[in-house]
Design a protein around this motif. Structure first.
Motif, PDB file in Angstrom:
ATOM      1  N   LYS A 182       0.899  -1.091   0.155  1.00 28.33           N
ATOM      2  CA  LYS A 182       0.058   0.021   0.047  1.00 28.33           C
ATOM      3  C   LYS A 182       1.023   1.443  -0.135  1.00 28.33           C
ATOM      4  N   CYS A 183       0.425   2.233  -0.900  1.00 28.65           N
ATOM      5  CA  CYS A 183       1.347   3.469  -0.989  1.00 28.65           C
ATOM      6  C   CYS A 183       0.393   4.647  -0.528  1.00 28.65           C
ATOM      7  N   VAL A 184       0.930   5.532   0.233  1.00 29.85           N
ATOM      8  CA  VAL A 184       0.186   6.747   0.802  1.00 29.85           C
ATOM      9  C   VAL A 184       0.625   7.734   0.054  1.00 29.85           C
ATOM     10  N   THR A 185      -0.305   8.472  -0.627  1.00 31.36           N
ATOM     11  CA  THR A 185       0.114   9.844  -1.507  1.00 31.36           C
ATOM     12  C   THR A 185      -0.819  10.947  -0.902  1.00 31.36           C
ATOM     13  N   LEU A 186      -0.060  12.292  -0.779  1.00 29.36           N
ATOM     14  CA  LEU A 186      -0.605  13.382  -0.372  1.00 29.36           C
ATOM     15  C   LEU A 186      -1.057  14.183  -1.712  1.00 29.36           C
ATOM     16  N   LEU A 187      -2.264  14.393  -1.779  1.00 30.78           N
ATOM     17  CA  LEU A 187      -2.760  15.000  -3.112  1.00 30.78           C
ATOM     18  C   LEU A 187      -3.264  16.351  -2.720  1.00 30.78           C
ATOM     19  N   GLN A 188      -2.960  17.285  -3.423  1.00 33.37           N
ATOM     20  CA  GLN A 188      -3.128  18.580  -3.563  1.00 33.37           C
ATOM     21  C   GLN A 188      -3.998  19.179  -4.731  1.00 33.37           C
ATOM     22  N   SER A 189      -3.877  18.452  -5.731  1.00 28.35           N
ATOM     23  CA  SER A 189      -4.459  18.583  -7.000  1.00 28.35           C
ATOM     24  C   SER A 189      -4.842  17.161  -7.633  1.00 28.35           C
ATOM     25  N   CYS A 190      -5.181  17.172  -8.679  1.00 27.81           N
ATOM     26  CA  CYS A 190      -5.526  16.054  -9.409  1.00 27.81           C
ATOM     27  C   CYS A 190      -4.090  15.361  -9.936  1.00 27.81           C
ATOM     28  N   PRO A 191      -4.049  14.200  -9.763  1.00 19.65           N
ATOM     29  CA  PRO A 191      -2.869  13.576 -10.095  1.00 19.65           C
ATOM     30  C   PRO A 191      -2.702  13.306 -11.607  1.00 19.65           C
ATOM     31  N   ALA A 192      -1.351  13.186 -12.258  1.00 16.72           N
ATOM     32  CA  ALA A 192      -1.205  13.315 -13.493  1.00 16.72           C
ATOM     33  C   ALA A 192       0.046  12.566 -14.044  1.00 16.72           C
ATOM     34  N   GLY A 193      -0.313  11.261 -14.693  1.00 16.85           N
ATOM     35  CA  GLY A 193       0.824  10.411 -15.058  1.00 16.85           C
ATOM     36  C   GLY A 193       0.754   9.007 -14.009  1.00 16.85           C
ATOM     37  N   TYR A 194       1.715   8.029 -14.375  1.00  8.45           N
ATOM     38  CA  TYR A 194       1.642   7.250 -13.973  1.00  8.45           C
ATOM     39  C   TYR A 194       2.042   6.882 -12.411  1.00  8.45           C
ATOM     40  N   PRO A 195       1.584   6.432 -11.592  1.00  5.96           N
ATOM     41  CA  PRO A 195       0.705   5.215 -11.466  1.00  5.96           C
ATOM     42  C   PRO A 195      -0.737   5.587 -11.220  1.00  5.96           C
ATOM     43  N   LEU A 196      -1.198   6.986 -10.894  1.00  6.26           N
ATOM     44  CA  LEU A 196      -2.109   7.181 -10.468  1.00  6.26           C
ATOM     45  C   LEU A 196      -3.268   7.536 -11.598  1.00  6.26           C
ATOM     46  N   GLN A 197      -2.884   8.093 -12.671  1.00  9.20           N
ATOM     47  CA  GLN A 197      -3.385   8.372 -13.685  1.00  9.20           C
ATOM     48  C   GLN A 197      -3.021   7.704 -15.289  1.00  9.20           C
ATOM     49  N   THR A 198      -3.686   6.855 -15.597  1.00 11.01           N
ATOM     50  CA  THR A 198      -3.241   5.926 -16.743  1.00 11.01           C
ATOM     51  C   THR A 198      -4.427   5.736 -17.416  1.00 11.01           C
ATOM     52  N   LEU A 199      -4.304   5.462 -18.804  1.00 12.78           N
ATOM     53  CA  LEU A 199      -5.189   4.893 -19.891  1.00 12.78           C
ATOM     54  C   LEU A 199      -4.948   3.396 -19.803  1.00 12.78           C
ATOM     55  N   PRO A 200      -6.131   2.838 -20.201  1.00 10.43           N
ATOM     56  CA  PRO A 200      -6.027   1.279 -20.423  1.00 10.43           C
ATOM     57  C   PRO A 200      -4.736   0.787 -21.380  1.00 10.43           C
ATOM     58  N   SER A 201      -4.645   1.560 -22.499  1.00 14.33           N
ATOM     59  CA  SER A 201      -3.565   1.156 -23.381  1.00 14.33           C
ATOM     60  C   SER A 201      -2.420   1.338 -22.709  1.00 14.33           C
TER      61      SER A 201
END
Length: 571
Positions: A182-201
């Motif tokens: 389990k990885c804990v991430t502090l978000l202040q805005s919408c994530p962009a890029g791997y691994p939180l934001q990816t396309l199925p392709s």
């Protein structure tokens, strides 16, 4: 004395000039020669100061430093032969000296091989803090346990993992090595890029199967609406005009690797996505796991062969209605496993272990608004308890056939009726406790080990009444109520046959289990009471022993007479 000054100046000048041109003396075969012919001979064709063994030094030059030669082996003066060496025997040596002296060739000394004739390596100047370049792992033809998995581009196949307390997004995956992090991430805005934001392709990676083939990752998306287990701070419920709605955020990446032999046959990725509302700071907990399954999901390790073994998991299943024939997809029956605060919304589930009774539970926060809608509260508790037992069947034995219906038992659900209507801080008939009864029996014996099977399984809900204790009258005040689960294993006794009569009960003279003296054991190994080896072998050995005793008794007297006659004739 005046002649020494020019000579020393000449030698010093020559030594400085030799260091400039970097002349070196070549010493051949240093592996087999101690220190070389002259270790202090550093420069070629030039006499070295205080090196008495330097052949470049003339007689006049040697006279200048003859009394100041370098001492020891580095000056060319090998240490003398020790007294305990056989070659050091003198005329006055004792008689026992040849028996206790040491024989060793002169070449065998502590300085043998101190200098070697090797190639010269020139070092290049570089900064000490420069990051070393890591070589790319060598790709193997087939996979072995622990070896890294490669893509078709000869790159390492990576999944985010934890290492030294930090989440590494490009951590390689080892063959047949399961993990879950389990990885804990502090978000202040919408994530962009791997691994939180990816396309199925982006996740459909072409992986090397290990035997020259290609396996493409199959991506299955799963929408998560309840973010309780992923947003630990609870700030996702606070919205304002500045709140950002982040859609299709990767909450979990669960990989399943199907393997056969030393190759990978299939890879299935279950991607859990959800929409997160970011307002200020949000603590997001994501999950990453990899499980290696042998060929198919149903090929997981059995719980016995054939009967269940104590300490193994109970095998349950859900019927696959899509296929035309009977087929069961493996799953498990679970109990509550509270973690952190012990709340039901953050609690995990633990599978039931065969022959181990267990009770566990979690806490459900309820406020006055919930207590005024008892029907909704009952449905909420029932939904929580229903997640524990999602299976329809349970396996009779520890190695069932997933396509044979005779190997499976239907799970009986005994749900109590809910008819009453309550309110004003009191709700009755809440299914707060779920109890699982499992009846087992011994189906037979294999090599002296009992084979236990499951006879019946029943899931029963117990109703209770929850009463809210009023505090300060605040409608948002919450109270914790227990939601519990338990399992009990009941052994069905083995039918030992018809009951014994009075004679069998009272007659204990030949009963070895109820009598201190067991007469049948005195005739062992001819009786079957001896269990150290098969009865046929013990009987054969007993008969041979009896035959030898009889033979010795019959031939004892004649052989003694023959021996006496032989002794008399020899005299």
């Amino acid at each position: 004395m005046p002649k020494m000054v020019p000579h020393f100046l000449f030698l010093l000048f020559s030594l400085t000039d030799a260091q400039t041109v970097d002349n070196k003396t070549v010493i051949p075969n240093q592996v087999y020669q101690p220190l070389g012919s002259c270790p202090c001979d550093f420069t070629d064709r030039i006499c070295d100061i205080r090196c008495c063994c330097d052949k470049d030094c003339s007689t006049e030059e040697l006279m200048l430093f003859e009394s100041h030669c370098l001492s020891g082996p580095f000056g060319g003066q090998i240490s003398q032969v020790p007294d305990y060496h056989c070659s050091a025997q003198k005329e006055d040596s004792p008689d026992w000296f040849p028996f206790l002296c040491v024989i060793s060739p002169p070449e065998n000394n502590p300085y043998l091989g101190l200098f070697y004739h090797g190639e010269e390596i020139l070092t290049k100047p570089h900064t000490s803090f420069k990051k070393p370049s890591l070589s790319t792992p060598i790709q193997v033809d087939i996979y072995r346990q622990g070896s890294p998995i490669f893509t078709m581009n000869n790159q390492l196949f990576t999944i985010p993992q934890m290492a030294l307390g930090h989440c590494i997004y490009n951590a390689p995956v080892a063959f047949l090595e399961n993990f879950s992090y389990k990885c804990v991430t502090l978000l202040q805005s919408c994530p962009a890029g791997y691994p939180l934001q990816t396309l199925p392709s982006d996740l459909q990676i072409r992986v090397n199967s290990g035997q020259g083939g290609e396996v493409t990752v199959e991506v299955i998306d799963k929408l998560v609406k309840d973010l309780t287990g992923f947003i630990s701070s609870g700030e996702s419920g606070i919205t304002s005009a500045k709140a950002q709605e982040c859609e299709n955020v990767n909450l979990a990446l669960d990989y399943k690797f199907f393997w056969k032999g030393n190759s990978i046959t299939r890879i299935i990725l279950t991607r859990s996505v959800g929409t997160i509302s970011v307002n200020g700071k949000v603590v997001l907990t994501t999950r990453y796991s990899a499980v290696f399954l042998s060929e198919e999901l149903m090929s997981e390790s059995n719980s016995g062969n054939p009967g269940y073994q104590v300490g193994r998991l109970i095998i349950a299943g859900i019927e696959d209605t899509q296929s035309g024939t009977f087929s069961v997809e493996r799953t498990s029956i679970n109990l509550w496993k509270p973690v952190n605060e012990g709340l039901c919304f953050t609690a995990e589930k633990q599978p039931i272990i065969f022959a181990e009774n267990s009770t566990s539970g979690c806490l459900l926060p309820v406020n006055m608004n919930n207590m005024s809608h008892c029907d909704l509260l009952r449905k909420t508790v029932h939904s929580l308890q229903a997640t524990l037992v999602t299976a329809m069947y349970v396996a009779r034995s520890g190695n069932p056939n997933f396509q044979t219906k005779a190997d499976w038992l239907n799970i009986g659900f005994m749900n109590a009726s809910e008819t009453s209507e309550d309110g004003k801080g009191r709700c009755s008939e809440i299914p707060s406790h779920i109890h699982i009864h499992i009846w087992t029996f011994v189906a037979g014996m294999i090599d002296g080990n009992p084979q236990r099977n499951i006879q019946t399984i029943e899931v029963r809900s117990t109703l209770s009444t929850w009463t809210f204790e009023f505090g300060g009258g605040d409608i948002t005040e919450t109270q914790l109520f227990p939601v519990t689960s338990s399992v009990t294993f009941i052994d069905i006794p083995i039918n030992a046959g018809p009951p014994k009569n009075r004679f069998q009960i009272n007659f204990t003279e030949y009963d070895c289990n109820r009598n201190d003296i067991c007469w049948p054991q005195l005739a062992f190994p001819f009786t079957k009471y001896y269990t150290g080896e098969p009865h046929s072998q013990s009987l054969a050995k007993g008969l041979i022993l009896v035959f030898l005793l009889i033979t010795a008794s019959l031939l004892g007297t004649p052989w003694r007479q023959i021996r006496q006659a032989w002794n008399s004739a020899s005299l």
